[in-house]
Design a protein around this motif. Structure first.
Motif, PDB file in Angstrom:
ATOM      1  N   PHE A 180       0.838  -1.200   0.000  1.00  0.00           N
ATOM      2  CA  PHE A 180       0.000   0.000   0.000  1.00  0.00           C
ATOM      3  C   PHE A 180       0.868   1.244   0.000  1.00  0.00           C
ATOM      4  CE2 PHE A 180      -2.649  -3.305   1.653  1.00  0.00           C
ATOM      5  CZ  PHE A 180      -3.918  -3.011   1.189  1.00  0.00           C
ATOM      6  N   LEU A 181       0.392   2.261  -0.692  1.00  0.00           N
ATOM      7  CA  LEU A 181       0.963   3.598  -0.620  1.00  0.00           C
ATOM      8  C   LEU A 181      -0.135   4.485  -0.064  1.00  0.00           C
ATOM      9  CD1 LEU A 181       3.437   5.303  -1.127  1.00  0.00           C
ATOM     10  CD2 LEU A 181       2.633   5.713  -3.455  1.00  0.00           C
ATOM     11  N   ALA A 182       0.015   4.895   1.190  1.00  0.00           N
ATOM     12  CA  ALA A 182      -1.086   5.503   1.948  1.00  0.00           C
ATOM     13  C   ALA A 182      -2.239   4.494   1.956  1.00  0.00           C
ATOM     14  CB  ALA A 182      -1.481   6.852   1.381  1.00  0.00           C
ATOM     15  N   THR A 183      -3.400   4.846   1.408  1.00  0.00           N
ATOM     16  CA  THR A 183      -4.539   3.918   1.446  1.00  0.00           C
ATOM     17  C   THR A 183      -4.724   3.150   0.144  1.00  0.00           C
ATOM     18  OG1 THR A 183      -6.130   5.564   0.637  1.00  0.00           O
ATOM     19  CG2 THR A 183      -5.721   5.501   3.019  1.00  0.00           C
ATOM     20  N   THR A 184      -3.860   3.358  -0.813  1.00  0.00           N
ATOM     21  CA  THR A 184      -4.024   2.755  -2.137  1.00  0.00           C
ATOM     22  C   THR A 184      -3.229   1.462  -2.254  1.00  0.00           C
ATOM     23  OG1 THR A 184      -4.399   4.908  -3.167  1.00  0.00           O
ATOM     24  CG2 THR A 184      -3.702   3.115  -4.611  1.00  0.00           C
ATOM     25  N   PHE A 282      -8.143  12.977   5.544  1.00  0.00           N
ATOM     26  CA  PHE A 282      -9.124  12.208   4.774  1.00  0.00           C
ATOM     27  C   PHE A 282     -10.033  11.385   5.677  1.00  0.00           C
ATOM     28  CE2 PHE A 282     -10.126   8.114   2.653  1.00  0.00           C
ATOM     29  CZ  PHE A 282     -10.977   8.591   1.666  1.00  0.00           C
ATOM     30  N   ALA A 283      -9.513  10.906   6.790  1.00  0.00           N
ATOM     31  CA  ALA A 283     -10.268  10.005   7.668  1.00  0.00           C
ATOM     32  C   ALA A 283     -11.579  10.622   8.147  1.00  0.00           C
ATOM     33  CB  ALA A 283      -9.412   9.601   8.859  1.00  0.00           C
ATOM     34  N   VAL A 284     -11.630  11.946   8.267  1.00  0.00           N
ATOM     35  CA  VAL A 284     -12.846  12.614   8.753  1.00  0.00           C
ATOM     36  C   VAL A 284     -13.412  13.576   7.706  1.00  0.00           C
ATOM     37  CG1 VAL A 284     -12.244  12.377  11.185  1.00  0.00           C
ATOM     38  CG2 VAL A 284     -11.429  14.367   9.905  1.00  0.00           C
ATOM     39  N   SER A 285     -13.012  13.403   6.464  1.00  0.00           N
ATOM     40  CA  SER A 285     -13.469  14.306   5.407  1.00  0.00           C
ATOM     41  C   SER A 285     -14.886  13.972   4.967  1.00  0.00           C
ATOM     42  CB  SER A 285     -12.523  14.216   4.203  1.00  0.00           C
ATOM     43  OG  SER A 285     -12.557  12.914   3.650  1.00  0.00           O
ATOM     44  N   ASP A 286     -15.453  14.855   4.154  1.00  0.00           N
ATOM     45  CA  ASP A 286     -16.792  14.634   3.624  1.00  0.00           C
ATOM     46  C   ASP A 286     -16.828  13.389   2.750  1.00  0.00           C
ATOM     47  OD1 ASP A 286     -17.628  16.954   4.830  1.00  0.00           O
ATOM     48  OD2 ASP A 286     -17.353  18.192   3.034  1.00  0.00           O
ATOM     49  N   LYS A 287     -17.993  12.790   2.693  1.00  0.00           N
ATOM     50  CA  LYS A 287     -18.177  11.620   1.845  1.00  0.00           C
ATOM     51  C   LYS A 287     -17.858  11.976   0.399  1.00  0.00           C
ATOM     52  CE  LYS A 287     -21.434   7.843   1.085  1.00  0.00           C
ATOM     53  NZ  LYS A 287     -22.791   7.318   1.355  1.00  0.00           N
ATOM     54  N   ARG A 288     -17.259  11.030  -0.297  1.00  0.00           N
ATOM     55  CA  ARG A 288     -16.856  11.142  -1.701  1.00  0.00           C
ATOM     56  C   ARG A 288     -15.634  12.031  -1.904  1.00  0.00           C
ATOM     57  NH1 ARG A 288     -20.447   8.182  -4.181  1.00  0.00           N
ATOM     58  NH2 ARG A 288     -22.631   8.165  -3.552  1.00  0.00           N
ATOM     59  N   THR A 289     -14.971  12.406  -0.819  1.00  0.00           N
ATOM     60  CA  THR A 289     -13.672  13.063  -0.965  1.00  0.00           C
ATOM     61  C   THR A 289     -12.688  12.060  -1.557  1.00  0.00           C
ATOM     62  OG1 THR A 289     -14.078  14.479   0.944  1.00  0.00           O
ATOM     63  CG2 THR A 289     -11.780  14.187   0.270  1.00  0.00           C
ATOM     64  N   PRO A 290     -11.920  12.437  -2.570  1.00  0.00           N
ATOM     65  CA  PRO A 290     -10.964  11.485  -3.157  1.00  0.00           C
ATOM     66  C   PRO A 290      -9.953  11.013  -2.120  1.00  0.00           C
ATOM     67  CG  PRO A 290     -11.250  13.394  -4.579  1.00  0.00           C
ATOM     68  CD  PRO A 290     -11.932  13.720  -3.285  1.00  0.00           C
ATOM     69  N   PRO A 291      -9.525   9.764  -2.196  1.00  0.00           N
ATOM     70  CA  PRO A 291      -8.535   9.256  -1.239  1.00  0.00           C
ATOM     71  C   PRO A 291      -7.188   9.931  -1.426  1.00  0.00           C
ATOM     72  CG  PRO A 291      -8.941   7.649  -2.971  1.00  0.00           C
ATOM     73  CD  PRO A 291      -9.960   8.727  -3.156  1.00  0.00           C
ATOM     74  N   PRO A 292      -6.312   9.832  -0.445  1.00  0.00           N
ATOM     75  CA  PRO A 292      -5.000  10.489  -0.530  1.00  0.00           C
ATOM     76  C   PRO A 292      -4.188  10.001  -1.720  1.00  0.00           C
ATOM     77  CG  PRO A 292      -5.430   9.695   1.697  1.00  0.00           C
ATOM     78  CD  PRO A 292      -6.504   9.125   0.834  1.00  0.00           C
ATOM     79  N   GLU A 293      -3.487  10.917  -2.348  1.00  0.00           N
ATOM     80  CA  GLU A 293      -2.558  10.576  -3.421  1.00  0.00           C
ATOM     81  C   GLU A 293      -1.171  11.037  -3.015  1.00  0.00           C
ATOM     82  OE1 GLU A 293      -3.630  11.897  -7.277  1.00  0.00           O
ATOM     83  OE2 GLU A 293      -5.650  11.038  -7.216  1.00  0.00           O
ATOM     84  N   ILE A 294      -0.228  10.113  -3.055  1.00  0.00           N
ATOM     85  CA  ILE A 294       1.144  10.428  -2.645  1.00  0.00           C
ATOM     86  C   ILE A 294       2.020  10.594  -3.892  1.00  0.00           C
ATOM     87  CG2 ILE A 294       3.117   9.676  -1.279  1.00  0.00           C
ATOM     88  CD1 ILE A 294       0.562  10.225   0.310  1.00  0.00           C
TER      89      ILE A 294
END
Length: 294
Positions: A180-184, A282-294
């Motif tokens: 995994f790279l962050a959550t991906t 991201f963990a507490v962001s609004d729904k449908r916020t794109p996941p983290p990109e590193i």
């Protein structure tokens, strides 16, 4: 996805505690399937093994690593998954269901099911209903030639399956295929068959398409980031060190992601800190916020 230890003696004892004649009934049914050359029965008995597999998987889905309630309350959230489908094998990817997936290599043809493995313990796993009924279904992509009855799961490794069976030592360690790279989720290898296999597993189970998987992974990274930073700064308390020591524990939700984050922290702290900051937001962001990109 991580590897789970498998003790056949303990699993057998747990199954006999639920149904003392399960193995005899399973053998009788298997003999019938082999004589018929197909899977055919009106009612099944494999649900009896579900508690044993939930226990050895720490109440987590074997594929996506979501964690559910314990055996006392959570059995309804799991299916007993036949790793190799028992009745039939459909072509994957299916152009109608998976229009975005296409590969330059073969993933196998449709075939009869692995009927002789319907009651084989090393063909079982506890899967969440999303992974089983939305993604797994009757698919089982392979790079080689499909095996025939009565080949054992170990012998069927010659099929070169793309999916990985992470229980015991029958297959590769999943962490050699996916990291995994962050959550991906990404393939752990850059080239070769292992890279292909890792990518197929990621695509097959939608490991990067499911928002809640990203959010749950981000929350796990957020939990461990402060303790790692405290250790790095030389101000760690015993509690911080205990938290860091837990990062390799197999009973953690999304343990594969947590372990990958720890490896990143040890090899590239600057990137790991950025990953932590993005995951924390991201963990507490609004729904449908794109996941983290590193």
């Amino acid at each position: 996805m991580i590897r789970y230890n498998y003790d056949p003696v303990q699993v057998a004892a747990e199954i006999r505690a639920v149904d003392r004649t399960w193995f005899e009934k399973a053998q009788e049914r298997t003999s019938t399937f082999i004589a018929l050359g197909r899977f055919q029965e009106r009612s099944s008995i494999w649900s009896k093994v579900k508690p044993a597999f939930m226990r050895l998987q720490h109440d987590k889905c074997v594929f996506c690593e979501r964690q559910f309630e314990s055996r006392e309350f959570g059995a309804i959230e799991f299916d007993i998954e036949h790793f190799r489908p028992k009745s039939e094998v459909a072509v994957w990817p299916d152009p109608r269901r998976h229009p975005k997936l296409a590969y330059s290599f073969s993933t196998g043809d449709a075939a009869d099911g692995y009927f002789w493995l319907a009651y084989e313990l090393t063909n079982y796993a506890a899967s969440c209903k999303v992974c089983n009924t939305r993604f797994k279904l009757s698919y089982f992509p392979v790079a080689g030639t499909r095996g025939r009855s009565p080949s054992s799961p170990r012998e069927l490794a010659a099929e070169k399956p793309f999916l990985c069976y992470p229980i015991g030592d029958l297959d590769e360690d999943p962490e050699e295929l996916i990291t995994f790279l962050a959550t991906t989720a990404v393939p752990a290898r850059k080239f070769g068959p292992s890279r292909r296999r890792g990518q197929v597993i990621i695509d097959f189970f939608g490991l990067n398409e499911r928002e809640q998987l990203h959010r749950q992974r981000a929350r796990m990274i957020s939990l461990f980031g402060p303790a790692l930073q405290a250790v790095a700064d030389g101000r760690a308390s015993p509690k911080d060190r205990a938290v860091v020591d837990r990062m390799n524990a197999p009973d953690l939700p999304h343990a594969g992601c947590v372990r990958a984050f720890r490896r990143l922290w040890e090899t590239d702290r600057e990137v790991a800190r950025r990953a932590y900051d993005l995951c924390h937001a991201f963990a507490v962001s609004d729904k449908r916020t794109p996941p983290p990109e590193i």
